[in-house]
Design a protein around this motif. Structure first.
Motif, PDB file in Angstrom:
ATOM      1  N   PRO A   1      23.798   6.486   1.416  1.00 43.54           N
ATOM      2  CA  PRO A   1      22.852   5.764   2.277  1.00 43.54           C
ATOM      3  C   PRO A   1      21.453   5.598   1.703  1.00 43.54           C
ATOM      4  CG  PRO A   1      24.124   7.332   3.554  1.00 43.54           C
ATOM      5  CD  PRO A   1      24.441   7.607   2.121  1.00 43.54           C
TER       6      PRO A   1
ATOM      7  N   TYR B   1      27.457  -5.106   3.251  1.00 42.81           N
ATOM      8  CA  TYR B   1      26.396  -4.261   2.693  1.00 42.81           C
ATOM      9  C   TYR B   1      26.244  -2.964   3.493  1.00 42.81           C
ATOM     10  CZ  TYR B   1      21.851  -2.518   1.320  1.00 42.81           C
ATOM     11  OH  TYR B   1      20.827  -1.710   0.876  1.00 42.81           O
TER      12      TYR B   1
ATOM     13  N   ALA C   1      24.516  -0.255  -5.915  1.00 46.22           N
ATOM     14  CA  ALA C   1      24.665  -0.757  -4.552  1.00 46.22           C
ATOM     15  C   ALA C   1      25.312  -2.138  -4.549  1.00 46.22           C
ATOM     16  CB  ALA C   1      23.301  -0.798  -3.861  1.00 46.22           C
TER      17      ALA C   1
ATOM     18  N   LEU D   1      26.720   0.956   2.176  1.00 42.13           N
ATOM     19  CA  LEU D   1      25.722   2.013   2.309  1.00 42.13           C
ATOM     20  C   LEU D   1      26.339   3.364   2.656  1.00 42.13           C
ATOM     21  CD1 LEU D   1      22.890   0.181   4.267  1.00 42.13           C
ATOM     22  CD2 LEU D   1      22.657   1.215   2.014  1.00 42.13           C
TER      23      LEU D   1
ATOM     24  N   TYR E   1      21.388   3.722  -2.001  1.00 44.78           N
ATOM     25  CA  TYR E   1      21.809   2.325  -2.067  1.00 44.78           C
ATOM     26  C   TYR E   1      20.939   1.383  -1.245  1.00 44.78           C
ATOM     27  CZ  TYR E   1      26.153   3.658  -4.448  1.00 44.78           C
ATOM     28  OH  TYR E   1      27.069   4.128  -5.360  1.00 44.78           O
ATOM     29  N   ASP E   2      19.824   1.867  -0.710  1.00 43.47           N
ATOM     30  CA  ASP E   2      18.884   0.973  -0.030  1.00 43.47           C
ATOM     31  C   ASP E   2      18.155   0.155  -1.087  1.00 43.47           C
ATOM     32  OD1 ASP E   2      16.342   1.470   2.555  1.00 43.47           O
ATOM     33  OD2 ASP E   2      16.865  -0.304   1.381  1.00 43.47           O
TER      34      ASP E   2
ATOM     35  N   TYR F   1      18.177  -2.505   9.129  1.00 41.86           N
ATOM     36  CA  TYR F   1      18.296  -3.281   7.899  1.00 41.86           C
ATOM     37  C   TYR F   1      18.162  -4.793   8.096  1.00 41.86           C
ATOM     38  CZ  TYR F   1      19.693   0.890   5.339  1.00 41.86           C
ATOM     39  OH  TYR F   1      19.703   2.126   4.734  1.00 41.86           O
TER      40      TYR F   1
END
Length: 821
Positions: free
Chosen positions: A228, A220, A244, A224, A231-232, A205
């Motif tokens: 996972p 952040y 997110a 996640l 929420y990217d 990330y």
């Protein structure tokens, strides 16, 4: 009297008193009996728990966590698409993980971590209560429990597994230090992007070592953990991006609450935008896009969670057809890529992208998608993205909503039909809309009085902006959702009049599902892409294989309405329609072009009885992801939906359907559709024009009960604004509006009418430049100027084989001229 004697006497007295009670009362236990039973049960439970605590050992670490590859297969169940799932994990010691990262995870996942004993009974009760009271499904697991599940057990959701989890969590908490438990949790958790563990997540990330993570970045990554993949923020839908960000803020607020950071530090924290996803190895070409669609289906339908799927060990048989998939990629290359010249036109021929999807109407099976040219070079799946407006491909939904609304049109008050006439004057203000709106037509052409059928063929904005309001914007939205447009995509707000012209941003796959429902006579399937799921090497302790959901059809529209829309969309791919290039397919076809405001995207969505396919074209800055105009692409001044999108669609569909029998639509349009009878122009509207007055005249079925029957439809006034070009029958001549009457035949003689051709020959006018003044309310983005230039190719050949494609202008065509429609 001794003490024992007195006790015996009291017991005898109680027994005698109880014998004197009624039978029903004697059957009820006394409080002493209840208390004794409760204490007995409690002692038994404590004893059983103690025994289990002693006899249940800690499993060997990683005994159930050995990762395997996922194998993805084409629909034939044999041909391999890709193998994925090798765990991307690098374990690190707690000393390398920043304190702020540890604190962020505790604040996000388990705020009692440092106080609890491995389990949190209050948290479990609270989570259960919140779930039961409708506050959403919530978990009460502690970090220790999640670590146990990840490191020792499986992800299966059974009472037995949960019981073992509780016992092992208590043991782990007694035998391990809190920092050791936290490090184990951070090294085994899944963060998305194929990254297991905090070290891999920091690389995936932010491109840094875990020791270099900042406070906002740590918050952040902690956020996640709840979802996972969803929420990217680089790949999330707009709704999931908001979730997110809310989770990130929740994490920071928790850090303040627990005293880890000050309110000032919290206020100074800005959201740390992650880097773009990096391509996974082994997913080059089209494979990565197909895997992405299959994974998205499994996760969004809660068949497998992201962590279980990414851990590997699954054999996944998809619905994708290899030949059709190859045909889609080939069509994009031959019809578009070969005409681009980035070296000669770097400002316009770079960053051109295509989104496409193909669905079987009868089943909802996704047989092919086009998410990009090569996943190794472009790891964004354009087939799934929901940020491009679809423009005039939304107009069939407006028409379907109007036909099913049983509401009167603003022009004559009669129920809306395919032959209802509207004022096609460009920039005509929409009446009764929630917000002011006066969209221009393509090239600012005035069409005067025109039917909804003709307005669809020419993609007249002013007509469908009004028709959608007449149908009811809430009903239009409801119709769109029933057909398959997700309810949460942007641009679907009935509080904005501009919704009627396609401000919605569904994905190419979503839109293919909508048109597949029209092809399937109104029966909608949600597109699905996984046909089989099994474990690669099943063994003891492995996860149970979940059942795949059924794929039932739902009735989105009644057949009469859906078939009436299809009948109109057949004319769009006729000689006078904006999708005329699709005639080269040589099969019965229907569809709609779409071009959005500022030429930011262009679409063609169409179908045959066998297959529904959408193709979208847009440009995007690869660094900022900002949309760029298509104007100038391949040397053309403007790119419409009737150009490259239709050509790609036609080429792909020809190959995809090659060798299959030519099917018919078998249409049964609703009897509520009114068919016009055209009389010679006169100063007074005729009410008794004979059926032979025009080659396109046909008797019309009676309107629904409660309608006005054969009452004449008032003729719309001819346009009077000479400043705009108008539709003509010949150079310099303005065609008078035909007189339209409704004929009500006797019920026994009703015959399904043939499709009437437009009564005016539409021109290819030399129009003034498109108006540049704003036509939407402030803050509203609207896809205007969506009608496409006309094109009159040769009639389509007959037969099942795909004819040779017609010649097309070369890439060096005069940039001042429009592209093929």
């Amino acid at each position: 009297m001794t003490l024992s004697t007195r006790r015996s006497a009291r017991r005898a007295a109680r027994r005698e008193a109880r014998r004197s009670l009624p039978l029903l009362r004697r059957l009820l236990p006394t409080w002493r009996m209840c208390l004794g039973a409760l204490l007995g049960a409690l002692l038994t439970a404590v004893g059983a728990f103690a025994v289990l605590y002693v006899i249940v050992p800690l499993p060997d670490p990683n005994a159930q966590a050995v990762a395997q590859s996922n194998v993805y297969l084409y629909a034939d169940g044999v041909t391999e698409i890709a193998r994925t799932g090798a765990v991307n994990r690098t374990d690190v010691g707690i000393e390398r993980i920043p304190v702020s990262t540890r604190q962020a995870v505790v604040s996000a996942e388990d705020r009692t971590f440092y106080q609890n004993r491995g389990i949190d009974l209050k948290g479990m009760v609270r989570a259960g209560w919140n779930t039961l009271t409708g506050q959403g499904m919530q978990g009460g697991s502690t970090i220790t429990q999640q670590y146990v599940k990840n490191y020792y057990l499986t992800q299966s959701r059974t009472i037995e597994r949960k019981g073992r989890e509780l016992l092992i969590a208590l043991k782990v908490d007694q035998q391990r230090d809190k920092n050791e438990i936290l490090a184990g949790y951070l090294n085994t958790s899944y963060f998305g992007r194929g990254a297991y563990g905090i070290q891999s997540a920091a690389r995936a990330y932010y491109g840094v070592d875990v020791s270099e993570l900042t406070l906002p970045q740590s918050a952040y990554l902690a956020a996640l953990l709840q979802a996972p993949s969803s929420y990217d923020v680089k790949t999330a839908t707009p709704a999931n991006r908001e979730r997110a960000l809310a989770r990130w803020q929740y994490t920071l607020d928790g850090m303040v609450q627990l005293g880890f950071i000050s309110a000032t530090e919290r206020a100074d924290a800005a959201f740390p935008d992650p880097i773009d996803p990096q391509p996974a190895t082994g997913l080059a070409g089209q494979a990565g896009y197909l895997v992405g669609v299959a994974d998205d289906y499994l996760v969004t339908n809660r068949i497998l969670d992201s962590a279980t799927l990414k851990a590997g060990g699954w054999r996944i048989t998809t619905t994708f057809d290899q030949e059709k998939q190859d045909a889609f990629a080939r069509a994009v290359h031959e019809e578009l890529t070969t005409e681009l010249d980035p070296a000669a036109r770097p400002a316009t021929d770079t960053d051109v992208r295509v989104a496409g999807a193909s669905v079987e109407p009868a089943t909802g099976r996704v047989v092919a998608v086009y998410g990009g040219p090569d996943y190794a070079k472009q790891p964004y799946n354009d087939a799934l993205r929901q940020d491009n407006q679809i423009g005039s491909t939304f107009k069939p939904i407006d028409l379907a909503a109007g036909l099913s609304s049983h509401r009167g049109s603003s022009s004559d008050g009669l129920p809306i039909s395919t032959e209802t006439r509207y004022d096609g004057t460009s920039e005509r203000p929409v009446t009764d809309g929630p917000t002011p709106y006066a969209p221009p037509n393509e090239d600012d052409i005035d069409y005067g009085s025109i039917t909804l059928r003709q307005a669809m063929v020419k993609s007249v904005n002013s007509v469908y902006a009004q028709e959608g309001v007449d149908a009811g914007l809430a009903h239009v939205r409801e119709t769109a959702v029933r057909l398959g447009i997700p309810a949460d995509v942007p641009g679907m707000d009935p509080a904005n009049t501009s919704m009627t012209l396609g401000t919605a941003t569904p994905s190419a796959l979503d839109l293919a599902g909508v048109y597949a429902a029209l092809a399937n006579h109104g029966e909608a399937h949600r597109p699905w892409s996984v046909a089989g799921l099994e474990r690669v090497n099943p063994g003891p302790g492995q996860l149970d294989v979940p059942d795949l959901p059924e794929q039932p059809a739902t009735t989105a529209l009644d057949r009469g309405t859906a078939d009436a829309v299809t009948d109109v969309l057949r004319d769009v791919v006729g000689p006078h329609g904006t999708g005329a290039a699709a005639q080269d397919l040589g099969r019965p076809a229907a569809g709609k072009t779409g071009t959005t405001d500022a030429n930011l995207s262009a679409w063609f969505a169409g179908y045959t009885p066998e297959l529904a396919t959408t193709v979208g074209l847009f440009r995007e800055n690869p660094k900022t992801h900002a949309k760029e105009p298509l104007a100038g692409t391949a040397g053309y001044a403007r790119i419409n939906g009737g150009a490259f999108p239709t050509r790609i669609w036609t080429s792909y569909m020809g190959d995809a359907l090659d060798g299959t029998a030519v099917g018919s639509f078998d249409l049964q349009p609703t009897e509520a559709v009114k068919w016009p009878v055209v009389a010679a122009p006169s100063t007074t509207p005729s009410t008794t024009a004979p059926a032979s007055a025009s080659p396109t005249a046909t008797p019309a079925p009676s309107p629904p009960a409660g309608g006005t029957g054969g009452a004449p439809a008032p003729a719309a006034p001819a346009p009077t604004a000479p400043r705009r070009p108008t539709a003509t029958n010949g150079p310099g001549a303005t065609a008078p509006d035909p007189v339209i009457t409704l004929v009500t035949p006797e019920p026994p003689t009703l015959v399904p009418p043939t499709r009437p051709e437009p009564t005016q020959t539409q021109p290819s006018p030399t129009a003034r430049p498109t108006s540049t003044r704003p036509t939407t309310e402030p803050g509203t983005t609207s896809p205007t100027r969506t009608a496409e230039p006309t094109r009159s190719p040769a009639p389509p050949p007959t037969g099942a084989t795909k004819p040779p494609s017609t010649s097309r202008p070369p890439a060096t065509a005069d940039p001042a001229g429009p592209p093929p429609a």
